[in-house]
Design a protein around this motif. Sequence first.
Motif, mmCIF file in Angstrom:
data_model
loop_
_atom_site.group_PDB
_atom_site.id
_atom_site.type_symbol
_atom_site.label_atom_id
_atom_site.label_comp_id
_atom_site.label_asym_id
_atom_site.label_seq_id
_atom_site.Cartn_x
_atom_site.Cartn_y
_atom_site.Cartn_z
ATOM 1 N N LEU A 1 46.882 153.464 -26.498
ATOM 2 C CA LEU A 1 47.726 151.802 -26.298
ATOM 3 C C LEU A 1 46.981 150.985 -25.153
ATOM 4 N N PRO A 2 47.108 149.878 -24.931
ATOM 5 C CA PRO A 2 46.466 148.985 -24.248
ATOM 6 C C PRO A 2 46.487 149.327 -22.745
ATOM 7 N N GLU A 3 45.381 149.583 -21.746
ATOM 8 C CA GLU A 3 45.623 149.842 -20.358
ATOM 9 C C GLU A 3 46.564 148.823 -19.778
ATOM 10 N N GLU A 4 46.546 147.502 -20.271
ATOM 11 C CA GLU A 4 47.626 146.575 -19.806
ATOM 12 C C GLU A 4 48.849 147.111 -19.695
ATOM 13 N N PHE A 5 49.500 147.664 -20.863
ATOM 14 C CA PHE A 5 50.803 148.207 -21.059
ATOM 15 C C PHE A 5 51.074 149.413 -20.155
ATOM 16 N N ILE A 6 49.946 150.149 -19.662
ATOM 17 C CA ILE A 6 50.118 151.568 -18.980
ATOM 18 C C ILE A 6 49.975 150.864 -17.695
ATOM 19 N N ALA A 7 49.360 150.062 -17.224
ATOM 20 C CA ALA A 7 49.476 149.425 -15.792
ATOM 21 C C ALA A 7 50.873 148.807 -15.621
ATOM 22 N N THR A 8 51.597 148.449 -16.494
ATOM 23 C CA THR A 8 53.041 147.771 -16.193
ATOM 24 C C THR A 8 53.796 149.032 -15.682
ATOM 25 N N ILE A 9 53.707 149.998 -16.592
ATOM 26 C CA ILE A 9 54.548 151.311 -16.547
ATOM 27 C C ILE A 9 54.331 152.029 -15.180
ATOM 28 N N LEU A 10 52.981 151.873 -14.677
ATOM 29 C CA LEU A 10 52.793 152.649 -13.526
ATOM 30 C C LEU A 10 52.798 151.679 -12.327
ATOM 31 N N SER A 11 52.849 150.394 -12.307
ATOM 32 C CA SER A 11 52.885 149.610 -11.159
ATOM 33 C C SER A 11 54.311 148.694 -11.019
ATOM 34 N N GLY A 12 54.899 148.486 -12.086
ATOM 35 C CA GLY A 12 56.179 147.846 -12.233
ATOM 36 C C GLY A 12 55.833 146.392 -12.328
ATOM 37 N N TRP A 13 54.630 145.888 -12.317
ATOM 38 C CA TRP A 13 54.444 144.502 -12.474
ATOM 39 C C TRP A 13 53.832 144.127 -14.040
ATOM 40 N N TRP A 14 54.524 143.089 -14.596
ATOM 41 C CA TRP A 14 53.961 142.653 -15.996
ATOM 42 C C TRP A 14 52.794 142.300 -15.876
ATOM 43 N N THR A 15 51.989 142.551 -17.054
ATOM 44 C CA THR A 15 50.677 142.209 -17.046
ATOM 45 C C THR A 15 50.557 141.389 -18.327
ATOM 46 N N THR A 16 51.581 141.377 -18.928
ATOM 47 C CA THR A 16 51.282 140.775 -20.385
ATOM 48 C C THR A 16 52.924 139.914 -20.541
#
Lengths: 286, 301
Positions: free
Chosen positions: A256-271
């Motif tokens: 799945l896209p790294e952008e989605f994973i970044a949101t799960i790990l950081s708490g910031w929406w990327t999309t």
Amino acid sequence: MLSRIALFGGIYNNYLALEAALRDIKRRGVDAIYCLGDFGAFGPHPDRVFPLIWDYQVECIQGNYDQSLALGLSDCQCGYTDPRDNYFARISYEYTYEHTSPQNRQWLGTLPTHRRVQLGRYRVLLCHGSPRKINEFLWESTTSTAFLRWLCQTYDADVICATHTGIKWHRALGNANVVANTVSTENPAIHSCNEGQARPPDWHFVNVGVLGRPENDGTTRVWYTILEATPQLRVEFVPVEYDYQRLAREMREERLPEEFIATILSGWWTTCLEILPAKERKRGRF
Amino acid sequence: MLMPLIDDQTPVVHLAHLDHLWFQITGTLCNLTCRHCFISCSPHNNNFGFIPRDEVEKALVKSVSLGVKEYYYTGGEPFLHPDLVYLVCRTLELGPVTILTNATILRDDWLQRLARAEAESPYSLEFRVSLDGYDAITNDAVRGAGTFARTLRGLRRLIDHGFLPIVTVTHVDETLSAEQLYYRFVAMLQEQGYDRPRVKILPLLRLGAEVQRTRSYLPQERVTKEMLENFELDHLLCRHARVVTDRGVYVCPILLEAADARLGDDLTSSLSSFALRYQACYTCYLYGTICANTSSQQRDL
């Protein structure tokens, strides 16, 4: 009659957060549990959500995602409008569609789009986006109190609960004289409100939050809501900690896209950013 | 004056609910004279004038009882109105506000007051800033000499006051797709130091000054009853909006020059249905709620 209920929405395939939330709800004790829709999106392994929903006897309604999956539509009807958001929405929807069994998709099609619940003295209306539209975005900063009062009056509810936007909020709607402003003959529900009609003094709108991803606040927590009639309405937003590292690992394994994973790990929406109004957007990092 | 289509193919759209209330606050008066303006605004076009402050306040009071969800201030250039800042601050007590501006005449003291009002309100204050080219050559050819630089300065000023303006781009450069245009503007704004650029692409409306620049609508570019079968009517602005002007209440901000688009003297008398007799309705049909703050996408036909 119910006096204490738990509600959540937007599971977005995050079965790990769902399990953590359900355990917490069980521990706290409620009369009933409700899911306001959007089982799929973003996360991995959609079919792992359904057994949990059934085991814990969660009463469900349909979200736009569920409706799309059930009807075999080509997109999630999320309501995004800009090219980047739609690009990621398409990836997410195609993954979820391919990994949701036909039986589970069919089950989603059996769900109602609304539910009515009597909670103490409150008539509670459960919906996904708004009572009038499954994918309407009712953001805290772009929804006037006057409009919410109109919804309560038009749809005969003291409390309206929704999810869809992915960010929890509550507003007590107080007193005001709301009148119908339409001459449409197309919606009989609208005709039920008359100028000067007496109404209960205690109306509320509650966005119950989502379990699927953090709410753009820089933490990894997700949220559900407990509503209690004490007899006054008490709204408690409950944070849920879960194994987000494992979720991220599984998302990566599923490509799945790294952008989605970044949101799960950081708490910031990327999309899904362009749909955010100014106030909600400013609270985020991107 | 716009000419209506007169035949039995014209569909009628009922107002579902008054979600969006627009104020044509400065009428057709603008400090710029853009070559594509669909209502031909200019410093000299006083077809519609400034709405007096007390008229706006009366409409605001009424709007609360009608359950209005969002408010929009447009023109012309709204910041020409001497009471705009006061009225926006007042409106933010009731609901979210969007101002459609060219950002060329902004003042710091106005923006300070507006920033304070937004901070004290639960609601968003949005700025939609018109910019129609990604450089001075492409923009100024449409909006006038020097406007690219002036608008960028205005955007900077808004960002410095904590706002996140939405840059609204009319799709005048038809050699690029809407998506290409979107990404080109995002890149340009990032180069200018706007690290979270918000861009809305607006389709061309072949009305007003635009008719001289390119063309008017073709005969087949219209809405018929058949086209609205299985169509989500909520995509049409007239389904959930009205616009207050100094000359009464109109069905939408696009059709100000259509005689029958004036629905009444005040909000209460302007909630009736509207027949889509104008070809500009085709653009709304094709792109859906083009006046919303988010981008519009052309639907598949």
